[in-house]
Design a protein around this motif. Structure first.
Motif, PDB file in Angstrom:
ATOM      1  N   ALA A 114      -0.909   1.647  -4.331  1.00  0.00           N
ATOM      2  CA  ALA A 114      -0.966   2.704  -3.313  1.00  0.00           C
ATOM      3  C   ALA A 114      -2.340   2.724  -2.654  1.00  0.00           C
ATOM      4  O   ALA A 114      -3.328   2.595  -3.527  1.00  0.00           O
ATOM      5  N   ASN A 115      -2.592   3.563  -1.646  1.00  0.00           N
ATOM      6  CA  ASN A 115      -3.779   3.835  -1.174  1.00  0.00           C
ATOM      7  C   ASN A 115      -4.630   4.835  -2.062  1.00  0.00           C
ATOM      8  O   ASN A 115      -3.903   5.780  -2.758  1.00  0.00           O
TER       9      ASN A 115
ATOM     10  N   ALA B 237       6.683   7.960   1.995  1.00  0.00           N
ATOM     11  CA  ALA B 237       5.754   7.717   1.047  1.00  0.00           C
ATOM     12  C   ALA B 237       5.532   9.014   0.320  1.00  0.00           C
ATOM     13  O   ALA B 237       5.231   9.134  -0.665  1.00  0.00           O
ATOM     14  N   LEU B 238       5.219  10.053   1.543  1.00  0.00           N
ATOM     15  CA  LEU B 238       4.720  11.257   1.123  1.00  0.00           C
ATOM     16  C   LEU B 238       6.060  12.095   0.720  1.00  0.00           C
ATOM     17  O   LEU B 238       5.768  13.045  -0.455  1.00  0.00           O
TER      18      LEU B 238
ATOM     19  N   LEU C 270       6.276  11.506  -3.025  1.00  0.00           N
ATOM     20  CA  LEU C 270       4.780  11.722  -3.813  1.00  0.00           C
ATOM     21  C   LEU C 270       4.868  13.012  -4.582  1.00  0.00           C
ATOM     22  O   LEU C 270       5.356  13.986  -4.143  1.00  0.00           O
TER      23      LEU C 270
ATOM     24  N   SER D 240       0.729  -1.213   0.061  1.00  0.00           N
ATOM     25  CA  SER D 240      -0.094  -0.050   0.112  1.00  0.00           C
ATOM     26  C   SER D 240       0.801   1.323  -0.055  1.00  0.00           C
ATOM     27  O   SER D 240       0.440   2.446  -0.090  1.00  0.00           O
ATOM     28  N   SER D 241       2.195   1.111   0.122  1.00  0.00           N
ATOM     29  CA  SER D 241       3.115   2.392   0.316  1.00  0.00           C
ATOM     30  C   SER D 241       4.346   1.788  -0.452  1.00  0.00           C
ATOM     31  O   SER D 241       4.848   0.663  -0.357  1.00  0.00           O
ATOM     32  N   SER D 242       4.985   2.873  -1.174  1.00  0.00           N
ATOM     33  CA  SER D 242       6.282   2.468  -1.978  1.00  0.00           C
ATOM     34  C   SER D 242       7.310   2.343  -0.704  1.00  0.00           C
ATOM     35  O   SER D 242       8.409   1.998  -1.070  1.00  0.00           O
TER      36      SER D 242
ATOM     37  N   LYS E 215      -4.135   7.467   3.253  1.00  0.00           N
ATOM     38  CA  LYS E 215      -4.971   7.912   2.378  1.00  0.00           C
ATOM     39  C   LYS E 215      -5.716   9.456   2.695  1.00  0.00           C
ATOM     40  O   LYS E 215      -6.497   9.947   1.650  1.00  0.00           O
TER      41      LYS E 215
ATOM     42  N   HIS F 123       1.229   5.025   3.883  1.00  0.00           N
ATOM     43  CA  HIS F 123       0.875   5.729   2.895  1.00  0.00           C
ATOM     44  C   HIS F 123      -0.546   6.283   3.032  1.00  0.00           C
ATOM     45  O   HIS F 123      -1.765   5.829   2.659  1.00  0.00           O
TER      46      HIS F 123
END
Length: 385
Positions: free
Chosen positions: A191-192, A321-322, A325, A172-174, A302, A300
């Protein structure tokens, strides 16, 4: 001429919907309804049938309950013949085997190929007991980080077994793949996302928000010590006592402790997911003050896309993850940086071109887009069609 008899009308036999089955052993019950598992289940139901299996409770339960939740989606309360399966590996294995046997009998009366989907590590013993054509492991979280130290080995063993048996591993996250055990195939980041049709610019605003001193910095989520950085929020609140920090969600005593005595920090109990858009409409900035380098900095969130779908500027800490992004969000690691980022966000908060830009990012990261990506991955797997 002989009299003719009318042919008696016959009721057609019930026809099962087309499409194979996806059996989802989830760590989150269906009734919660607002998480990744539920969004992806709804996407999968477009051309498959979904059997969503709730996690067992801590006590024993000898009954199996199957209910239809939506078109092509059923959810199950599975049996658990013995209590405390989360803590005792032999009990967990027995409970999962029994649940799998019961579900297999139910599925045998409803033909279709089966894809087994697991996002709860303790469900790994069910693998191989449902006559499944393929196995997908969806890494939504690292379950062992939610448990006491004495029980982490049990959960990590389940994680290794699930990853090893999976034909497809999703993340769900890098930032998650590097934290997973070695798999036969590399994990694929799915990803979410969010639902921009729910988080819209137009709509009601929660009435009591109108009376809060502005600007209002909104956060929807848990206030705890695992992810939420209460020390950072407290420091920013002291630097800007005229700002209102609105924190809506479950909280722990340790999570709340650094915020005690701060009049500009307002904590509210969790609200139904359907009420979240009305709260966000009353906020000026959406914030994600997560700990960097903590147990769950792989997430990540949502909520980032939900804030953007509402057209709100987003200020967050630089969790991996952010930080990776490609989105119009502002990152800040320290209290002075956070203050400066919020001030920049407030300047552009209502600009129509910026609002449209944020909204466009949310549209590109909707659950329907994720569903298209997921269907492509499963088509490549060649299962449950």
């Amino acid at each position: 001429m002989p009299a003719t008899r009318p042919v008696p009308a016959t009721r057609p036999a019930p026809v099962e919907p087309a499409g194979g089955w996806v059996v989802i052993f989830s760590g989150t019950p269906w009734r919660v309804g607002a998480h990744r598992q539920h969004a992806l289940a709804r996407q999968l139901a477009g051309d498959r049938r979904v059997l969503f299996v709730d996690p067992p409770g801590l006590g024993a339960n000898w009954r199996t309950t199957v209910r239809q939740a939506a078109d092509r989606i059923w959810y199950v309360t599975p049996p658990a013949v013995l209590p405390a399966g989360r803590w005792l590996p032999p009990v967990n294995r027995l409970n999962r085997w029994v649940a799998a046997a019961v579900l297999r009998r139910w599925l045998d009366r409803r033909p279709g190929t089966r894809l087994l989907w697991i996002d709860e590590d303790l469900a790994a013993p069910a693998i191989g007991h449902l006559d499944e054509a393929a196995v997908v492991y969806d890494a939504t979280d690292l379950d062992w980080t939610f448990s006491r130290r004495c029980n982490r080995w049990h959960l990590r063993a389940g994680l290794r077994a699930a990853v090893r048996a999976a034909d497809l591993v999703l993340a769900s996250s890098s930032a998650l793949p590097e934290r997973l055990p070695t798999a036969s195939r590399p994990a694929v980041v799915l990803a979410n996302g969010c639902d921009p049709t729910r988080f819209t610019l137009q709509g009601p605003t929660t009435p009591w928000l109108r009376h809060l001193p502005r600007p209002v910095l909104g956060y929807l989520g848990a206030v705890d010590t695992r992810a939420f950085d209460a020390d950072l929020v407290a420091a920013v609140a002291r630097l800007r006592p005229e700002w209102t920090f609105l924190l809506v969600g479950p909280s722990t005593r340790a999570g709340r402790a650094p915020l005690a005595g701060l009049p500009n920090v307002r904590l509210y109990d969790p609200v139904p997911f359907d009420d979240a858009p009305a709260i966000l409409r009353g906020c000026d900035v959406g914030v994600i003050p997560y700990r960097v380098g903590g147990l769950v900095d792989y997430v990540h969130p949502k909520k980032c896309y939900e804030y953007l779908a509402m057209g709100k500027p987003v200020v967050a800490t630089p969790i991996p993850a952010l930080a990776a992004l490609d989105a119009p969000i502002l990152l800040a690691a320290t209290a002075p940086e956070f203050v400066a980022a919020v001030e920049r966000a407030l300047v552009s908060a209502g600009r129509p071109e910026e609002v449209a830009r944020r909204r466009a990012v949310a549209e590109r990261n909707s659950w329907s887009v994720r569903g298209e990506q997921l269907r492509g991955l499963l088509d490549g797997l060649g299962a449950a069609r």
